[in-house]
Design a protein around this motif. Structure first.
Motif, PDB file in Angstrom:
ATOM      1  N   GLY A   5      29.223   7.156  14.036  1.00 47.08           N
ATOM      2  CA  GLY A   5      29.985   5.905  13.921  1.00 47.08           C
ATOM      3  C   GLY A   5      31.311   6.137  13.225  1.00 47.08           C
ATOM      4  O   GLY A   5      32.347   5.611  13.636  1.00 47.08           O
ATOM      5  N   ALA A   6      31.283   6.940  12.169  1.00 44.58           N
ATOM      6  CA  ALA A   6      32.520   7.196  11.420  1.00 44.58           C
ATOM      7  C   ALA A   6      33.495   8.027  12.256  1.00 44.58           C
ATOM      8  O   ALA A   6      34.684   7.716  12.355  1.00 44.58           O
ATOM      9  N   VAL A   7      32.960   9.072  12.882  1.00 48.83           N
ATOM     10  CA  VAL A   7      33.809   9.945  13.697  1.00 48.83           C
ATOM     11  C   VAL A   7      34.405   9.148  14.868  1.00 48.83           C
ATOM     12  O   VAL A   7      35.599   9.234  15.152  1.00 48.83           O
ATOM     13  N   SER A   8      33.584   8.338  15.515  1.00 51.01           N
ATOM     14  CA  SER A   8      34.017   7.659  16.743  1.00 51.01           C
ATOM     15  C   SER A   8      35.031   6.556  16.496  1.00 51.01           C
ATOM     16  O   SER A   8      35.681   6.091  17.434  1.00 51.01           O
ATOM     17  N   THR A   9      35.160   6.096  15.259  1.00 54.23           N
ATOM     18  CA  THR A   9      36.137   5.043  14.958  1.00 54.23           C
ATOM     19  C   THR A   9      37.323   5.593  14.161  1.00 54.23           C
ATOM     20  O   THR A   9      38.152   4.832  13.677  1.00 54.23           O
ATOM     21  N   GLY A  10      37.366   6.907  13.999  1.00 52.40           N
ATOM     22  CA  GLY A  10      38.499   7.504  13.276  1.00 52.40           C
ATOM     23  C   GLY A  10      38.457   7.224  11.789  1.00 52.40           C
ATOM     24  O   GLY A  10      39.500   7.192  11.128  1.00 52.40           O
ATOM     25  N   ALA A  11      37.271   7.017  11.234  1.00 49.58           N
ATOM     26  CA  ALA A  11      37.168   6.633   9.825  1.00 49.58           C
ATOM     27  C   ALA A  11      37.581   7.787   8.910  1.00 49.58           C
ATOM     28  O   ALA A  11      37.448   8.957   9.257  1.00 49.58           O
ATOM     29  N   HIS A  12      38.041   7.427   7.725  1.00 50.34           N
ATOM     30  CA  HIS A  12      38.632   8.447   6.854  1.00 50.34           C
ATOM     31  C   HIS A  12      38.544   8.075   5.386  1.00 50.34           C
ATOM     32  O   HIS A  12      38.303   6.912   5.033  1.00 50.34           O
ATOM     33  N   GLY A  13      38.777   9.078   4.552  1.00 52.73           N
ATOM     34  CA  GLY A  13      39.004   8.859   3.134  1.00 52.73           C
ATOM     35  C   GLY A  13      40.501   8.931   2.917  1.00 52.73           C
ATOM     36  O   GLY A  13      41.253   8.189   3.559  1.00 52.73           O
ATOM     37  N   SER A  14      40.949   9.875   2.070  1.00 53.61           N
ATOM     38  CA  SER A  14      42.378   9.973   1.808  1.00 53.61           C
ATOM     39  C   SER A  14      42.738  11.422   1.532  1.00 53.61           C
ATOM     40  O   SER A  14      42.234  12.006   0.569  1.00 53.61           O
ATOM     41  N   SER A  15      43.566  12.008   2.380  1.00 51.40           N
ATOM     42  CA  SER A  15      44.068  13.358   2.098  1.00 51.40           C
ATOM     43  C   SER A  15      45.081  13.809   3.146  1.00 51.40           C
ATOM     44  O   SER A  15      44.919  13.541   4.340  1.00 51.40           O
ATOM     45  N   LEU A  16      46.103  14.488   2.664  1.00 46.21           N
ATOM     46  CA  LEU A  16      47.054  15.152   3.565  1.00 46.21           C
ATOM     47  C   LEU A  16      46.858  16.661   3.510  1.00 46.21           C
ATOM     48  O   LEU A  16      47.577  17.408   4.157  1.00 46.21           O
ATOM     49  N   TRP A  17      45.922  17.104   2.696  1.00 45.09           N
ATOM     50  CA  TRP A  17      45.730  18.541   2.509  1.00 45.09           C
ATOM     51  C   TRP A  17      44.749  19.090   3.546  1.00 45.09           C
ATOM     52  O   TRP A  17      43.908  18.365   4.066  1.00 45.09           O
ATOM     53  N   GLY A  18      44.827  20.395   3.777  1.00 48.84           N
ATOM     54  CA  GLY A  18      43.858  21.061   4.651  1.00 48.84           C
ATOM     55  C   GLY A  18      43.728  20.346   5.983  1.00 48.84           C
ATOM     56  O   GLY A  18      44.714  20.030   6.642  1.00 48.84           O
ATOM     57  N   ARG A  19      42.483  20.057   6.376  1.00 53.35           N
ATOM     58  CA  ARG A  19      42.253  19.328   7.624  1.00 53.35           C
ATOM     59  C   ARG A  19      42.460  17.825   7.456  1.00 53.35           C
ATOM     60  O   ARG A  19      42.323  17.064   8.410  1.00 53.35           O
ATOM     61  N   GLY A  20      42.716  17.381   6.236  1.00 53.95           N
ATOM     62  CA  GLY A  20      42.969  15.965   6.000  1.00 53.95           C
ATOM     63  C   GLY A  20      41.725  15.217   5.562  1.00 53.95           C
ATOM     64  O   GLY A  20      40.703  15.819   5.235  1.00 53.95           O
ATOM     65  N   GLY A  21      41.814  13.895   5.570  1.00 55.48           N
ATOM     66  CA  GLY A  21      40.740  13.070   5.018  1.00 55.48           C
ATOM     67  C   GLY A  21      39.907  12.349   6.063  1.00 55.48           C
ATOM     68  O   GLY A  21      39.048  11.540   5.717  1.00 55.48           O
ATOM     69  N   ALA A  22      40.158  12.620   7.357  1.00 61.58           N
ATOM     70  CA  ALA A  22      39.406  11.907   8.398  1.00 61.58           C
ATOM     71  C   ALA A  22      38.257  12.775   8.896  1.00 61.58           C
ATOM     72  O   ALA A  22      38.432  13.970   9.149  1.00 61.58           O
ATOM     73  N   LEU A  23      37.096  12.155   9.061  1.00 63.95           N
ATOM     74  CA  LEU A  23      35.915  12.933   9.459  1.00 63.95           C
ATOM     75  C   LEU A  23      36.092  13.626  10.800  1.00 63.95           C
ATOM     76  O   LEU A  23      35.655  14.763  10.994  1.00 63.95           O
ATOM     77  N   HIS A  24      36.743  12.949  11.758  1.00 60.61           N
ATOM     78  CA  HIS A  24      36.837  13.559  13.096  1.00 60.61           C
ATOM     79  C   HIS A  24      37.662  14.840  13.078  1.00 60.61           C
ATOM     80  O   HIS A  24      37.551  15.656  13.987  1.00 60.61           O
ATOM     81  N   ASP A  25      38.497  15.010  12.044  1.00 60.59           N
ATOM     82  CA  ASP A  25      39.300  16.233  11.995  1.00 60.59           C
ATOM     83  C   ASP A  25      38.506  17.431  11.485  1.00 60.59           C
ATOM     84  O   ASP A  25      39.035  18.545  11.410  1.00 60.59           O
ATOM     85  N   TYR A  26      37.248  17.220  11.146  1.00 63.37           N
ATOM     86  CA  TYR A  26      36.346  18.324  10.779  1.00 63.37           C
ATOM     87  C   TYR A  26      35.391  18.649  11.926  1.00 63.37           C
ATOM     88  O   TYR A  26      34.578  19.554  11.812  1.00 63.37           O
TER      89      TYR A  26
END
Ligand code: FAD
Length: 474
Positions: free
Chosen positions: A38-59
């Motif tokens: 559900g989190a990945v499919s809606t682009g849900a995220h925390g907060s970060s510009l570092w590394g892969r960032g704060g969004a679950l789908h970017d992992y």
């Protein structure tokens, strides 16, 4: 390092399980009871510009997707997508709104466990438009809750700490703890009374109290898992990155609940959340400040819900994801249970919403927002055409689509917005006639005060009660 989980695994289960093996997932939503799919499919995220960032789908580095198939194939088949053999389709499937098929498994990139060190600080908002740009590069997981009417911001300084740093801290964010049904309903009744009386004075005093309590109380951060004794609070990533609690309350409706539990007459609100690319953030903040300065108390209502949440979202390879590094502005605000009843300072929040979406091309959060936010997503996401191409490959008959998803992805405005009496109050339309607001209650369709192209429902009746905000910093 990677971990593969079933789609329905809850975020807290995932991060706790990998922690026992010495691993961490840097990104997380702030609410821990979301499912990974559900989190990945809606682009849900925390907060970060570092590394892969704060969004679950970017992992996400791999997905198993159940898609429609021919009769010979048994009508369904499992497609495995990964970064090496099918990156094109993976970039669609890692943020898919559920329209490509049913995700059965997700593989995520993880890291060796680390600790986080968190501190909260309140500052005046004189330079918030400058600070917001620096803060995201200085603090890996930092965020800011901006309270425009209180002229203050709550900064969360959140970053990695070495594993050997002492500290057994946890995050038990207060807003996610169970509360008795009577309390949830009582605070809703108080809010309704404030709205009915247009009582800005009380609203602003309450908002001040809420903000003033954040730092002294720890806001749910506990140094040893039980008590808050002062910042910084240091703890393992999985115990600090996300929070919950009320989802585990007993299911009987007469016991404790989440404040927003739809089974009781508790909290009821709209959420408007849009990410704006870093180069536009300063101007949007300055525009919001102009609006605030015209009527300093008008944004107290946002502070009751934590203010304007500013979180960092990194550019993504997901086709429906973020094009550029951005700041997400996340606003929660009162919603009447009667779709025809306007709210206090309706016009100001509507103007911010339209300004962000149309003047600053904000990208709406897929899992939040009102209908008007989805009228023009083409230019807001990384590559809509590529996503539509992937959809035609994986689910050509559109079995996993709906009229709603077709309208959004196809840019069919008529399928997204509708014009009827009061439609602007619920974000079903942008008003063009007074009847789209609530003329019988004194709310008329008017141009924006700062963004002249906006059309908002403005109250032109008797004066609001009280008014006059006393900013925390003046
Ligand atoms: C209290 C609270 C706090 C929140 N905090 C944050 C936050 O900090 N950051 C943030 O970005 N968002 C936040 N959200 C929004 C939240 O991340 C999204 O609403 C998310 O979708 C919720 O996950 P879920 O498992 O409940 O979703 P569901 O409602 O179960 O799913 C959402 C959608 O995902 C798709 N989906 C789900 N499972 C599958 C599957 N197996 N295969 C294919 N598609 C699937 C479907 O389209 C479905 O409609 C919060 C929400 C709440 C209620």
């Amino acid at each position: 390092m990677t971990v593969t989980v079933d789609a329905g695994v809850l975020l807290q289960q995932l991060v706790d399980t990998i922690s026992t093996l010495g691993f961490a997932l840097p990104a997380a939503t702030y609410w821990n009871a979301v499912s990974v799919a559900g989190a990945v499919s809606t682009g849900a995220h925390g907060s970060s510009l570092w590394g892969r960032g704060g969004a679950l789908h970017d992992y996400v580095v791999g997905v198993s997707l159940v898609v429609p198939a021919t009769e010979e194939d048994g009508f369904a088949k499992v497609v495995r997508l990964d970064e090496n053999s099918s990156k094109d389709l993976l970039d669609a499937a890692k943020l898919s709104l559920g329209v490509l098929g049913a995700i059965s498994k997700i593989t995520l990139s993880i890291e060796p466990m680390f600790k986080r060190s968190v501190a909260l600080e309140v500052k005046d908002d004189c330079e918030i438009e400058e600070q917001v740009l620096r803060f995201g590069s200085d603090h890996e997981f930092g965020d800011i809750c901006w309270h425009p009417s209180l002229k203050a911001s709550l900064f969360k300084l959140d970053g990695r700490a070495p594993l050997e740093t002492p500290g057994g801290g946890t995050n038990k964010y207060r807003g996610f703890q169970p509360i008795p049904v009577e309390r949830a309903e009582q605070s809703r009744r108080s809010e309704e009374k404030i709205e009915q009386d247009k009582d800005e004075w009380t609203l602003c005093r309450l908002s001040e109290m809420v903000l003033n309590s954040r730092v002294p109380s720890g806001n749910g951060y506990l140094n040893d898992g039980i008590n808050f004794t002062g910042f910084p609070v240091v703890g393992y990533n999985n115990l600090m990155q996300t929070a919950g609690g009320c989802q585990d309350a007993p299911p009987q409706v007469n016991s404790d609940v989440c404040s927003w539990d739809p089974r009781v007459a508790g909290s009821f609100y709209h959420q408007t959340a849009f990410s704006v690319s870093l180069d536009k953030v300063k101007d949007l903040i300055l525009d919001i400040k102009k609006l605030r300065d015209m009527d300093p108390s008008s944004l107290c209502g946002l502070s009751l819900y934590g203010g304007i949440y500013l979180r960092y979202v990194k550019a993504s390879s997901a086709y429906l994801g973020q094009k550029e590094d951005a700041v997400e502005f996340d606003i929660t605000y009162y919603r009447s249970r009667d779709a025809g009843t306007p709210r206090l300072n309706e016009d100001v929040v509507e103007e911010i919403e339209q300004m962000a979406l149309f003047k600053y091309q904000g990208k709406p959060h897929w899992g939040k927002n009102r209908n008007i936010a989805f009228t023009s997503i083409r230019d807001r996401v990384k590559d809509l055409d590529r996503f539509v191409w992937a959809k035609s490959r994986l689910d050509p008959a559109g079995l996993f689509s709906s009229e709603w998803s077709d309208a959004i992805l196809g840019g069919d405005r008529d399928g997204i917005i509708s014009f009827h009496d009061h439609c602007a109050l619920e974000g079903m339309c942008i008003c063009s006639e007074d009847r789209h607001c609530a003329p019988e209650s004194g709310f008329f369709c008017r141009p924006g005060k700062v963004f002249a192209s906006a059309r908002v429902c403005r109250y032109e009746g008797e004066e609001k009660a009280g008014g006059g905000v006393k900013p925390i910093y003046s």
